[in-house]
Design a protein around this motif. Structure first.
Motif, PDB file in Angstrom:
ATOM      1  N   GLN A 180      94.488 -26.405  25.399  1.00  0.00           N
ATOM      2  CA  GLN A 180      94.760 -26.636  23.654  1.00  0.00           C
ATOM      3  C   GLN A 180      96.243 -25.889  23.339  1.00  0.00           C
ATOM      4  OE1 GLN A 180      92.796 -23.452  21.367  1.00  0.00           O
ATOM      5  NE2 GLN A 180      92.343 -25.780  19.446  1.00  0.00           N
ATOM      6  N   LYS A 181      96.513 -24.993  24.462  1.00  0.00           N
ATOM      7  CA  LYS A 181      98.062 -24.259  23.307  1.00  0.00           C
ATOM      8  C   LYS A 181      99.042 -25.187  23.750  1.00  0.00           C
ATOM      9  CE  LYS A 181     101.481 -21.095  24.046  1.00  0.00           C
ATOM     10  NZ  LYS A 181     101.839 -19.482  24.151  1.00  0.00           N
ATOM     11  N   ALA A 182      99.002 -26.377  24.858  1.00  0.00           N
ATOM     12  CA  ALA A 182      99.353 -27.302  25.742  1.00  0.00           C
ATOM     13  C   ALA A 182      99.644 -28.463  25.101  1.00  0.00           C
ATOM     14  CB  ALA A 182      99.526 -27.141  27.381  1.00  0.00           C
ATOM     15  N   VAL A 183      98.213 -28.975  25.190  1.00  0.00           N
ATOM     16  CA  VAL A 183      98.530 -30.463  24.439  1.00  0.00           C
ATOM     17  C   VAL A 183      97.356 -29.929  23.405  1.00  0.00           C
ATOM     18  CG1 VAL A 183      98.490 -31.417  26.623  1.00  0.00           C
ATOM     19  CG2 VAL A 183      96.288 -31.192  25.545  1.00  0.00           C
ATOM     20  N   GLY A 184      97.080 -29.274  22.645  1.00  0.00           N
ATOM     21  CA  GLY A 184      96.370 -29.587  21.095  1.00  0.00           C
ATOM     22  C   GLY A 184      95.000 -30.284  21.006  1.00  0.00           C
ATOM     23  N   GLY A 185      94.261 -29.608  20.048  1.00  0.00           N
ATOM     24  CA  GLY A 185      92.876 -30.739  20.651  1.00  0.00           C
ATOM     25  C   GLY A 185      91.783 -29.534  19.887  1.00  0.00           C
ATOM     26  N   ASP A 186      90.455 -29.651  21.022  1.00  0.00           N
ATOM     27  CA  ASP A 186      89.239 -28.956  19.776  1.00  0.00           C
ATOM     28  C   ASP A 186      88.521 -28.341  20.929  1.00  0.00           C
ATOM     29  OD1 ASP A 186      90.148 -29.683  17.028  1.00  0.00           O
ATOM     30  OD2 ASP A 186      88.673 -31.625  17.422  1.00  0.00           O
ATOM     31  N   LEU A 187      88.497 -27.218  21.025  1.00  0.00           N
ATOM     32  CA  LEU A 187      87.836 -26.981  21.740  1.00  0.00           C
ATOM     33  C   LEU A 187      86.340 -26.111  21.312  1.00  0.00           C
ATOM     34  CD1 LEU A 187      90.059 -22.885  22.668  1.00  0.00           C
ATOM     35  CD2 LEU A 187      89.519 -24.410  24.143  1.00  0.00           C
ATOM     36  N   PHE A 188      85.662 -27.039  22.947  1.00  0.00           N
ATOM     37  CA  PHE A 188      84.408 -26.623  21.844  1.00  0.00           C
ATOM     38  C   PHE A 188      83.366 -25.268  23.173  1.00  0.00           C
ATOM     39  CE2 PHE A 188      79.192 -27.600  22.459  1.00  0.00           C
ATOM     40  CZ  PHE A 188      79.020 -27.340  22.014  1.00  0.00           C
ATOM     41  N   ARG A 189      82.937 -24.140  23.171  1.00  0.00           N
ATOM     42  CA  ARG A 189      82.187 -23.783  23.674  1.00  0.00           C
ATOM     43  C   ARG A 189      80.474 -23.852  24.338  1.00  0.00           C
ATOM     44  NH1 ARG A 189      83.459 -17.698  25.343  1.00  0.00           N
ATOM     45  NH2 ARG A 189      81.830 -17.451  26.530  1.00  0.00           N
ATOM     46  N   VAL A 190      80.533 -23.597  25.474  1.00  0.00           N
ATOM     47  CA  VAL A 190      79.372 -24.318  25.819  1.00  0.00           C
ATOM     48  C   VAL A 190      78.225 -22.992  25.492  1.00  0.00           C
ATOM     49  CG1 VAL A 190      77.384 -25.309  27.948  1.00  0.00           C
ATOM     50  CG2 VAL A 190      79.169 -26.273  26.750  1.00  0.00           C
ATOM     51  N   GLU A 191      77.510 -23.227  25.210  1.00  0.00           N
ATOM     52  CA  GLU A 191      75.998 -21.800  25.535  1.00  0.00           C
ATOM     53  C   GLU A 191      74.909 -21.429  24.753  1.00  0.00           C
ATOM     54  OE1 GLU A 191      77.998 -18.318  22.510  1.00  0.00           O
ATOM     55  OE2 GLU A 191      77.972 -20.390  21.697  1.00  0.00           O
ATOM     56  N   THR A 192      74.059 -21.130  26.679  1.00  0.00           N
ATOM     57  CA  THR A 192      73.220 -21.241  26.555  1.00  0.00           C
ATOM     58  C   THR A 192      72.262 -20.867  25.391  1.00  0.00           C
ATOM     59  OG1 THR A 192      73.374 -19.500  28.201  1.00  0.00           O
ATOM     60  CG2 THR A 192      73.256 -22.009  28.710  1.00  0.00           C
ATOM     61  N   VAL A 193      70.715 -20.669  25.465  1.00  0.00           N
ATOM     62  CA  VAL A 193      69.831 -19.921  23.980  1.00  0.00           C
ATOM     63  C   VAL A 193      69.117 -19.035  25.075  1.00  0.00           C
ATOM     64  CG1 VAL A 193      67.561 -20.200  23.218  1.00  0.00           C
ATOM     65  CG2 VAL A 193      69.280 -22.078  23.117  1.00  0.00           C
ATOM     66  N   LYS A 194      69.261 -19.008  26.085  1.00  0.00           N
ATOM     67  CA  LYS A 194      68.551 -18.000  26.493  1.00  0.00           C
ATOM     68  C   LYS A 194      69.893 -17.577  27.459  1.00  0.00           C
ATOM     69  CE  LYS A 194      66.811 -17.780  31.807  1.00  0.00           C
ATOM     70  NZ  LYS A 194      66.838 -18.435  32.760  1.00  0.00           N
ATOM     71  N   THR A 195      69.928 -16.077  27.062  1.00  0.00           N
ATOM     72  CA  THR A 195      71.196 -15.437  28.708  1.00  0.00           C
ATOM     73  C   THR A 195      71.195 -15.486  29.503  1.00  0.00           C
ATOM     74  OG1 THR A 195      71.642 -13.985  26.336  1.00  0.00           O
ATOM     75  CG2 THR A 195      72.150 -13.222  28.372  1.00  0.00           C
ATOM     76  N   TYR A 196      71.920 -15.563  30.506  1.00  0.00           N
ATOM     77  CA  TYR A 196      72.045 -15.531  31.970  1.00  0.00           C
ATOM     78  C   TYR A 196      71.515 -13.581  32.001  1.00  0.00           C
ATOM     79  CZ  TYR A 196      72.832 -20.016  32.939  1.00  0.00           C
ATOM     80  OH  TYR A 196      72.787 -21.762  32.726  1.00  0.00           O
ATOM     81  N   ALA A 197      71.381 -13.239  33.191  1.00  0.00           N
ATOM     82  CA  ALA A 197      71.447 -11.900  33.604  1.00  0.00           C
ATOM     83  C   ALA A 197      72.617 -10.889  33.687  1.00  0.00           C
ATOM     84  CB  ALA A 197      71.034 -11.704  34.750  1.00  0.00           C
ATOM     85  N   ALA A 198      73.321 -10.125  33.384  1.00  0.00           N
ATOM     86  CA  ALA A 198      74.542  -9.226  33.051  1.00  0.00           C
ATOM     87  C   ALA A 198      74.983  -9.039  34.979  1.00  0.00           C
ATOM     88  CB  ALA A 198      74.120  -8.697  31.673  1.00  0.00           C
ATOM     89  N   ASP A 199      74.211  -8.536  35.312  1.00  0.00           N
ATOM     90  CA  ASP A 199      74.287  -8.438  36.896  1.00  0.00           C
ATOM     91  C   ASP A 199      74.902 -10.184  37.490  1.00  0.00           C
ATOM     92  OD1 ASP A 199      72.684  -8.745  39.249  1.00  0.00           O
ATOM     93  OD2 ASP A 199      74.018  -6.668  39.569  1.00  0.00           O
ATOM     94  N   TYR A 200      75.505  -9.329  38.234  1.00  0.00           N
ATOM     95  CA  TYR A 200      76.724 -11.241  38.725  1.00  0.00           C
ATOM     96  C   TYR A 200      75.292 -11.568  40.032  1.00  0.00           C
ATOM     97  CZ  TYR A 200      79.221 -14.252  41.136  1.00  0.00           C
ATOM     98  OH  TYR A 200      79.522 -14.953  42.109  1.00  0.00           O
ATOM     99  N   TYR A 201      75.127 -10.727  40.630  1.00  0.00           N
ATOM    100  CA  TYR A 201      73.595 -11.538  41.597  1.00  0.00           C
ATOM    101  C   TYR A 201      72.638 -11.578  41.175  1.00  0.00           C
ATOM    102  CZ  TYR A 201      77.433  -9.680  45.188  1.00  0.00           C
ATOM    103  OH  TYR A 201      78.539  -8.616  45.575  1.00  0.00           O
ATOM    104  N   ALA A 202      72.136 -11.237  40.159  1.00  0.00           N
ATOM    105  CA  ALA A 202      70.567 -11.687  39.335  1.00  0.00           C
ATOM    106  C   ALA A 202      71.359 -13.072  38.639  1.00  0.00           C
ATOM    107  CB  ALA A 202      70.298 -10.672  38.625  1.00  0.00           C
ATOM    108  N   CYS A 203      72.563 -13.144  37.576  1.00  0.00           N
ATOM    109  CA  CYS A 203      72.898 -14.323  37.241  1.00  0.00           C
ATOM    110  C   CYS A 203      72.992 -15.800  38.864  1.00  0.00           C
ATOM    111  CB  CYS A 203      74.249 -13.913  36.667  1.00  0.00           C
ATOM    112  SG  CYS A 203      74.675 -15.452  36.175  1.00  0.00           S
TER     113      CYS A 203
END
Length: 171
Positions: free
Chosen positions: A37-60
């Motif tokens: 975005q800083k280099a070329v401009g534009g809009d950011l769209f963050r993809v976020e899930t309704v269900k949260t993934y596990a905090a523990d990396y290996y469970a995720c």
């Protein structure tokens, strides 16, 4: 001037980092998306899930593996309904089992990519772009494709010049 959209999914908290687990407060892919975005401009769209993934990396990663094996696309908190106003679309995500998280595909399958230029961006810890470019061609029907960019996740914060140079060549 071209209109740019940067769609990204990024994970905070426990992440695989140079062979071990590290807790990060800002995701590697988010850092790279912001560099674009800083280099070329534009809009950011963050993809976020309704269900949260596990905090523990290996469970995720086990949850993610099951999603991919069953081809389950998780529900998102919000969706883009159109990308008609954009010329270029950067699709950015971490490498999860060789490709983008299924959440990215949840969004992409709802959009019309006719006449758009699409570029893959993947943060990884050794997998490079994996199969993400091939997979994008399945979901982004009607698009043309630029050169993808793979960024080693643990080095993301140090790659602004590499990301900027690449993005400026692609738009």
């Amino acid at each position: 001037m071209a209109n740019n959209l940067i769609i990204y999914f990024s994970r905070t908290g426990e992440n695989y980092w140079n062979g071990s687990i590290k807790n990060i407060t800002k995701g590697n892919t988010e850092i790279v998306a912001e560099f674009i975005q800083k280099a070329v401009g534009g809009d950011l769209f963050r993809v976020e899930t309704v269900k949260t993934y596990a905090a523990d990396y290996y469970a995720c990663i086990e949850e993610v593996k099951q999603e991919m094996q069953s081809e389950e696309k998780p529900e998102l908190k919000k969706y883009l309904s159109s990308i008609a106003e954009y010329d270029n679309v950067f699709v950015c995500g971490p490498c999860w089992w060789g490709t983008f998280p299924m959440a990215i595909f949840s969004q992409l399958e709802k959009l019309d990519f006719s006449g758009k230029k699409v570029m893959a961006v993947m943060t990884h810890e050794g997998s490079g772009l994996g199969s993400c470019e091939r997979d994008l061609k399945t979901y982004c029907v009607g698009a043309t494709f630029g050169k993808g960019l793979a960024i080693h996740g643990a080095d993301a914060a140090k790659c602004e010049n590499v990301v900027a140079s690449w993005a400026q060549k692609e738009v």
